[in-house]
Write a protein that holds these residues in place. Structure first.
Motif, PDB file in Angstrom:
ATOM      1  N   TYR A  49       0.819  -1.207   0.000  1.00 14.79           N
ATOM      2  CA  TYR A  49       0.000   0.000   0.000  1.00 14.79           C
ATOM      3  C   TYR A  49       0.853   1.256   0.000  1.00 14.79           C
ATOM      4  CZ  TYR A  49      -4.196  -2.697   0.657  1.00 14.79           C
ATOM      5  OH  TYR A  49      -5.226  -3.564   0.480  1.00 14.79           O
ATOM      6  N   SER A  50       2.155   1.106  -0.046  1.00  9.87           N
ATOM      7  CA  SER A  50       3.040   2.261  -0.157  1.00  9.87           C
ATOM      8  C   SER A  50       4.307   1.830  -0.884  1.00  9.87           C
ATOM      9  CB  SER A  50       3.399   2.824   1.220  1.00  9.87           C
ATOM     10  OG  SER A  50       4.199   1.899   1.918  1.00  9.87           O
ATOM     11  N   THR A  51       4.960   2.779  -1.512  1.00 17.60           N
ATOM     12  CA  THR A  51       6.218   2.507  -2.194  1.00 17.60           C
ATOM     13  C   THR A  51       7.215   3.586  -1.825  1.00 17.60           C
ATOM     14  OG1 THR A  51       5.568   3.760  -4.148  1.00 17.60           O
ATOM     15  CG2 THR A  51       5.092   1.400  -4.169  1.00 17.60           C
ATOM     16  N   THR A  52       8.469   3.296  -2.029  1.00 12.54           N
ATOM     17  CA  THR A  52       9.525   4.266  -1.786  1.00 12.54           C
ATOM     18  C   THR A  52      10.685   3.962  -2.715  1.00 12.54           C
ATOM     19  OG1 THR A  52      10.921   5.289  -0.119  1.00 12.54           O
ATOM     20  CG2 THR A  52      10.605   2.916   0.039  1.00 12.54           C
ATOM     21  N   LYS A  53      11.508   4.926  -2.944  1.00  9.63           N
ATOM     22  CA  LYS A  53      12.685   4.738  -3.783  1.00  9.63           C
ATOM     23  C   LYS A  53      13.905   5.132  -2.963  1.00  9.63           C
ATOM     24  CE  LYS A  53      12.338   5.683  -7.981  1.00  9.63           C
ATOM     25  NZ  LYS A  53      12.172   6.308  -9.287  1.00  9.63           N
ATOM     26  N   THR A  54      14.902   4.278  -2.975  1.00  8.06           N
ATOM     27  CA  THR A  54      16.100   4.502  -2.176  1.00  8.06           C
ATOM     28  C   THR A  54      17.311   4.575  -3.083  1.00  8.06           C
ATOM     29  OG1 THR A  54      15.136   3.262  -0.353  1.00  8.06           O
ATOM     30  CG2 THR A  54      17.505   3.592  -0.296  1.00  8.06           C
ATOM     31  N   TYR A  55      18.092   5.612  -2.925  1.00  8.50           N
ATOM     32  CA  TYR A  55      19.350   5.751  -3.645  1.00  8.50           C
ATOM     33  C   TYR A  55      20.489   5.537  -2.659  1.00  8.50           C
ATOM     34  CZ  TYR A  55      16.492   8.054  -7.169  1.00  8.50           C
ATOM     35  OH  TYR A  55      15.541   8.352  -8.096  1.00  8.50           O
ATOM     36  N   SER A  56      21.480   4.771  -3.056  1.00 12.41           N
ATOM     37  CA  SER A  56      22.631   4.569  -2.188  1.00 12.41           C
ATOM     38  C   SER A  56      23.845   4.256  -3.045  1.00 12.41           C
ATOM     39  CB  SER A  56      22.368   3.433  -1.208  1.00 12.41           C
ATOM     40  OG  SER A  56      22.168   2.235  -1.917  1.00 12.41           O
ATOM     41  N   GLY A  57      25.002   4.470  -2.482  1.00 11.43           N
ATOM     42  CA  GLY A  57      26.243   4.237  -3.197  1.00 11.43           C
ATOM     43  C   GLY A  57      26.669   2.785  -3.157  1.00 11.43           C
ATOM     44  N   ALA A  58      27.773   2.491  -3.780  1.00 15.02           N
ATOM     45  CA  ALA A  58      28.274   1.123  -3.860  1.00 15.02           C
ATOM     46  C   ALA A  58      28.617   0.597  -2.467  1.00 15.02           C
ATOM     47  CB  ALA A  58      29.506   1.073  -4.746  1.00 15.02           C
ATOM     48  N   GLY A  59      28.155  -0.597  -2.157  1.00 14.20           N
ATOM     49  CA  GLY A  59      28.456  -1.234  -0.878  1.00 14.20           C
ATOM     50  C   GLY A  59      27.675  -0.696   0.293  1.00 14.20           C
ATOM     51  N   GLY A  62      27.363  -8.043   7.540  1.00 15.46           N
ATOM     52  CA  GLY A  62      28.111  -9.259   7.840  1.00 15.46           C
ATOM     53  C   GLY A  62      29.418  -8.939   8.521  1.00 15.46           C
ATOM     54  N   ASP A  63      30.190  -9.983   8.745  1.00 19.20           N
ATOM     55  CA  ASP A  63      31.485  -9.845   9.422  1.00 19.20           C
ATOM     56  C   ASP A  63      32.607  -9.792   8.393  1.00 19.20           C
ATOM     57  OD1 ASP A  63      30.202 -10.020  11.872  1.00 19.20           O
ATOM     58  OD2 ASP A  63      30.361 -12.206  11.925  1.00 19.20           O
ATOM     59  N   ASN A  64      33.612  -9.000   8.668  1.00 18.82           N
ATOM     60  CA  ASN A  64      34.836  -8.926   7.865  1.00 18.82           C
ATOM     61  C   ASN A  64      34.576  -8.587   6.406  1.00 18.82           C
ATOM     62  OD1 ASN A  64      36.336  -9.684  10.158  1.00 18.82           O
ATOM     63  ND2 ASN A  64      35.913 -11.840   9.738  1.00 18.82           N
ATOM     64  N   ILE A  65      33.873  -7.511   6.146  1.00 23.29           N
ATOM     65  CA  ILE A  65      33.612  -7.069   4.779  1.00 23.29           C
ATOM     66  C   ILE A  65      34.691  -6.078   4.367  1.00 23.29           C
ATOM     67  CG2 ILE A  65      32.023  -5.779   3.304  1.00 23.29           C
ATOM     68  CD1 ILE A  65      29.761  -6.886   4.929  1.00 23.29           C
ATOM     69  N   SER A  66      35.279  -6.318   3.206  1.00 22.95           N
ATOM     70  CA  SER A  66      36.288  -5.406   2.652  1.00 22.95           C
ATOM     71  C   SER A  66      35.737  -4.835   1.349  1.00 22.95           C
ATOM     72  CB  SER A  66      37.595  -6.141   2.381  1.00 22.95           C
ATOM     73  OG  SER A  66      38.142  -6.631   3.584  1.00 22.95           O
ATOM     74  N   LEU A  67      35.687  -3.513   1.267  1.00 19.94           N
ATOM     75  CA  LEU A  67      35.163  -2.856   0.075  1.00 19.94           C
ATOM     76  C   LEU A  67      36.249  -2.013  -0.567  1.00 19.94           C
ATOM     77  CD1 LEU A  67      31.742  -1.598   1.431  1.00 19.94           C
ATOM     78  CD2 LEU A  67      32.178  -3.585   0.003  1.00 19.94           C
ATOM     79  N   TYR A  68      36.371  -2.126  -1.873  1.00 19.28           N
ATOM     80  CA  TYR A  68      37.301  -1.315  -2.639  1.00 19.28           C
ATOM     81  C   TYR A  68      36.513  -0.725  -3.805  1.00 19.28           C
ATOM     82  CZ  TYR A  68      40.561  -4.036   0.102  1.00 19.28           C
ATOM     83  OH  TYR A  68      41.214  -4.625   1.138  1.00 19.28           O
ATOM     84  N   ASN A  69      35.906   0.434  -3.588  1.00 15.50           N
ATOM     85  CA  ASN A  69      35.023   1.025  -4.577  1.00 15.50           C
ATOM     86  C   ASN A  69      35.705   2.039  -5.481  1.00 15.50           C
ATOM     87  OD1 ASN A  69      32.793  -0.404  -3.676  1.00 15.50           O
ATOM     88  ND2 ASN A  69      32.343   1.104  -2.117  1.00 15.50           N
ATOM     89  N   GLY A  70      36.804   2.590  -5.065  1.00  9.82           N
ATOM     90  CA  GLY A  70      37.438   3.642  -5.854  1.00  9.82           C
ATOM     91  C   GLY A  70      36.535   4.862  -5.901  1.00  9.82           C
TER      92      GLY A  70
END
Length: 73
Positions: free
Chosen positions: A30-40, A45-53
């Motif tokens: 009965y409702s909607t939304t739009k979410t914008y977010s960057g990479a990662g 979780g545990d021990n996440i490594s991100l290399y997005n540049g």
């Protein structure tokens, strides 16, 4: 087909959440939304490594309607 459901613990529900146990014909939002977010952004979780540049988020949307909910009753 009916099922036997054991103990259920519900901690919280959102304002437009649907909680169902058992047979159901149709569940519609009965409702909607739009979410914008960057990479990662939504990694969990545990021990996440991100290399997005260099990362950018494109927020341009040429659609008028993404998910119509007019007739969801």
């Amino acid at each position: 087909m009916p099922a036997i459901v054991g103990v259920v613990q519900v901690i919280s529900l959102g304002t437009s959440a649907v909680f169902n146990i058992g047979d159901v014909y149709k569940v519609t939002p009965y409702s909607t939304t739009k979410t914008y977010s960057g990479a990662g952004s939504f990694n969990t979780g545990d021990n996440i490594s991100l290399y997005n540049g260099n990362s950018t988020t494109n927020t341009y949307d040429s659609d008028v309607t993404d998910q119509p909910i007019l007739f969801n009753i």
